[in-house]
Scaffold this active site. Structure first.
Site, mmCIF file in Angstrom:
data_model
loop_
_atom_site.group_PDB
_atom_site.id
_atom_site.type_symbol
_atom_site.label_atom_id
_atom_site.label_comp_id
_atom_site.label_asym_id
_atom_site.label_seq_id
_atom_site.Cartn_x
_atom_site.Cartn_y
_atom_site.Cartn_z
ATOM 1 N N ARG A 47 21.392 136.101 49.838
ATOM 2 C CA ARG A 47 21.518 134.804 49.178
ATOM 3 C C ARG A 47 22.457 134.824 47.976
ATOM 4 O O ARG A 47 23.330 133.966 47.840
ATOM 5 C CB ARG A 47 20.140 134.306 48.683
ATOM 6 C CG ARG A 47 19.319 133.638 49.737
ATOM 7 C CD ARG A 47 17.852 133.863 49.470
ATOM 8 N NE ARG A 47 17.562 135.263 49.744
ATOM 9 C CZ ARG A 47 17.245 135.720 50.960
ATOM 10 N NH1 ARG A 47 17.102 134.894 51.956
ATOM 11 N NH2 ARG A 47 17.034 137.009 51.155
ATOM 12 N N THR A 48 22.233 135.773 47.083
ATOM 13 C CA THR A 48 22.972 135.727 45.821
ATOM 14 C C THR A 48 24.475 135.906 46.082
ATOM 15 O O THR A 48 25.298 135.140 45.574
ATOM 16 C CB THR A 48 22.436 136.795 44.846
ATOM 17 O OG1 THR A 48 21.021 136.630 44.751
ATOM 18 C CG2 THR A 48 23.045 136.656 43.476
ATOM 19 N N LYS A 75 34.771 158.434 46.675
ATOM 20 C CA LYS A 75 35.596 159.603 46.299
ATOM 21 C C LYS A 75 35.165 160.146 44.944
ATOM 22 O O LYS A 75 35.757 161.075 44.432
ATOM 23 C CB LYS A 75 37.074 159.185 46.207
ATOM 24 C CG LYS A 75 37.664 158.627 47.467
ATOM 25 C CD LYS A 75 39.139 158.258 47.203
ATOM 26 C CE LYS A 75 39.727 157.483 48.357
ATOM 27 N NZ LYS A 75 41.042 156.920 48.015
ATOM 28 N N ARG A 96 25.875 142.931 40.691
ATOM 29 C CA ARG A 96 24.483 143.351 40.940
ATOM 30 C C ARG A 96 24.451 144.871 41.015
ATOM 31 O O ARG A 96 25.316 145.481 41.655
ATOM 32 C CB ARG A 96 23.947 142.766 42.239
ATOM 33 C CG ARG A 96 22.638 143.431 42.670
ATOM 34 C CD ARG A 96 21.985 142.768 43.842
ATOM 35 N NE ARG A 96 21.478 141.456 43.489
ATOM 36 C CZ ARG A 96 20.733 140.702 44.308
ATOM 37 N NH1 ARG A 96 20.418 141.138 45.500
ATOM 38 N NH2 ARG A 96 20.300 139.522 43.916
ATOM 39 N N HIS A 124 17.628 138.529 36.158
ATOM 40 C CA HIS A 124 18.335 137.844 37.262
ATOM 41 C C HIS A 124 18.472 136.372 36.839
ATOM 42 O O HIS A 124 17.829 135.483 37.386
ATOM 43 C CB HIS A 124 17.509 137.988 38.536
ATOM 44 C CG HIS A 124 18.227 137.656 39.805
ATOM 45 N ND1 HIS A 124 19.477 137.055 39.840
ATOM 46 C CD2 HIS A 124 17.875 137.835 41.105
ATOM 47 C CE1 HIS A 124 19.835 136.897 41.112
ATOM 48 N NE2 HIS A 124 18.888 137.351 41.886
HETATM 49 C C1 NCD Z 1 15.625 138.753 44.568
HETATM 50 C C2 NCD Z 1 16.302 139.921 43.895
HETATM 51 O O1 NCD Z 1 17.316 140.448 44.381
HETATM 52 O O2 NCD Z 1 15.819 140.281 42.834
HETATM 53 N N1 NCD Z 1 16.388 138.213 45.611
HETATM 54 C C3 NCD Z 1 17.274 137.196 45.326
HETATM 55 O O3 NCD Z 1 18.198 137.368 44.558
HETATM 56 N N2 NCD Z 1 17.056 135.998 45.888
HETATM 57 C C4 NCD Z 1 14.227 139.013 44.968
HETATM 58 C C5 NCD Z 1 13.883 140.222 45.781
HETATM 59 O O4 NCD Z 1 14.746 140.988 46.214
HETATM 60 O O5 NCD Z 1 12.686 140.407 46.008
#
Ligand code: NCD
Length: 293
Positions: A47-48, A75, A96, A124
């Protein structure tokens, strides 16, 4: 040009203005940006990552996708060098990483705006904006509601970020987790000192009084012992009957992915709003791109 690393970077006014902006975008306002977004995901994402890429394209931007598995990280190139190099190829970095603090470090290494798309168990912030937007859309307000956060409160960055936002807005929060997966007491103290936040804390998965139930999966990848993760996962599973016993107008949210913490029969119930919530990722992330540019 600003970064968005933690929900602490935003005050209530800034959050309200991002929510308003996302609402306008959802109703058809065009976002007119240019430049290139680099999506840099050192941890899995559906999703993100895709909603940031889609939000960029819908806002007149383009994107490049850094893929750790086929990059020079293999590498032996360092994270810092990688960030410095990619920042020369792009105008906004969406990062991320499994390590807490990685997005902050990226922001220190580049003058380009950095958006934290999740750093370890820490923060997040764009997910929190989606969550607050979903609550507002469904309930008309955020403050004063009874909101139950249920799941792995120790490791889930979505929970840590969201609880901060809810404390800021004055929601009545109940924190429900299996034993041993409670939210860090120092963090709750920080929220108490800043916002007079006093959550109810329990190990009983009872949400009969809640207006909103926010569920997040057990974050098994952050456990030292995978068997322990499995044990607690089986303990906390929400069934259709639990929802029938709850408030009639309960709203159930989940940042997703969901594994088996929510029975799939619930997906069809009117209380389940998590797929709609995932779709709100587009207008919120368009609003965020506009905010950082
Ligand atoms: C979440 C995350 O990555 O923290 N997912 C997201 O971004 N929608 C929740 C999760 O992974 O449980």
């Amino acid at each position: 040009m600003v970064d968005l690393i933690s929900i602490r970077d935003l005050d209530k006014k800034a959050i309200e203005s991002l929510i308003k902006s996302a609402q306008e975008i959802a109703e058809g306002r065009e976002v007119d940006l240019d430049g290139i977004v680099a999506t840099m995901f050192f941890e899995p994402s559906t999703r993100t990552k895709l909603s940031f890429q889609s939000a960029a394209l819908r806002s007149g931007m383009e994107y490049i996708d850094f893929q750790p598995e086929s990059s020079s990280l293999k590498k032996g190139e360092s994270y810092s060098d990688t960030i410095k190099v990619v920042s020369g190829y792009s105008d906004v970095l969406v990062v991320r990483h499994p390590k807490e603090g990685a997005a902050r470090l990226a922001a220190d290494l580049t003058d380009k705006p950095v958006i934290n798309a999740g750093d370890g168990a820490n923060q997040h912030p764009t997910q929190t904006l989606i969550d607050l937007f979903s609550i507002k859309k469904n309930k008309g307000r955020i403050g004063g509601l009874k909101i139950a956060l249920l799941g792995d409160l120790k490791h889930a960055r979505t929970m840590r970020s969201l609880v901060y936002g809810l404390a800021m807005f004055g929601s009545n929060v109940t924190l429900i987790s299996p034993e041993g997966l409670e939210m860090e007491p120092e963090y709750i103290k920080e929220l108490g000192d800043k916002f007079s936040f006093k959550p109810k804390i329990t190990n009983e998965p009872n949400f009969s009084e809640a207006d909103v139930l926010y569920v997040c999966r057990i974050q098994q990848e952050r456990f030292a012992d995978p068997y322990e993760a499995k044990r607690v996962t089986d303990q906390f599973r929400i069934k259709a009957q639990d929802i029938k016993d709850a408030k009639e107008d309960l709203v159930i949210l989940d940042p997703l992915p969901k594994l088996n913490e929510i029975d799939s029969a619930i997906d069809k119930m009117k209380q389940a709003k998590y797929f709609e919530q995932a779709h709100f990722g587009i207008p919120i992330r368009q609003a965020v791109l506009e905010y950082v540019r």
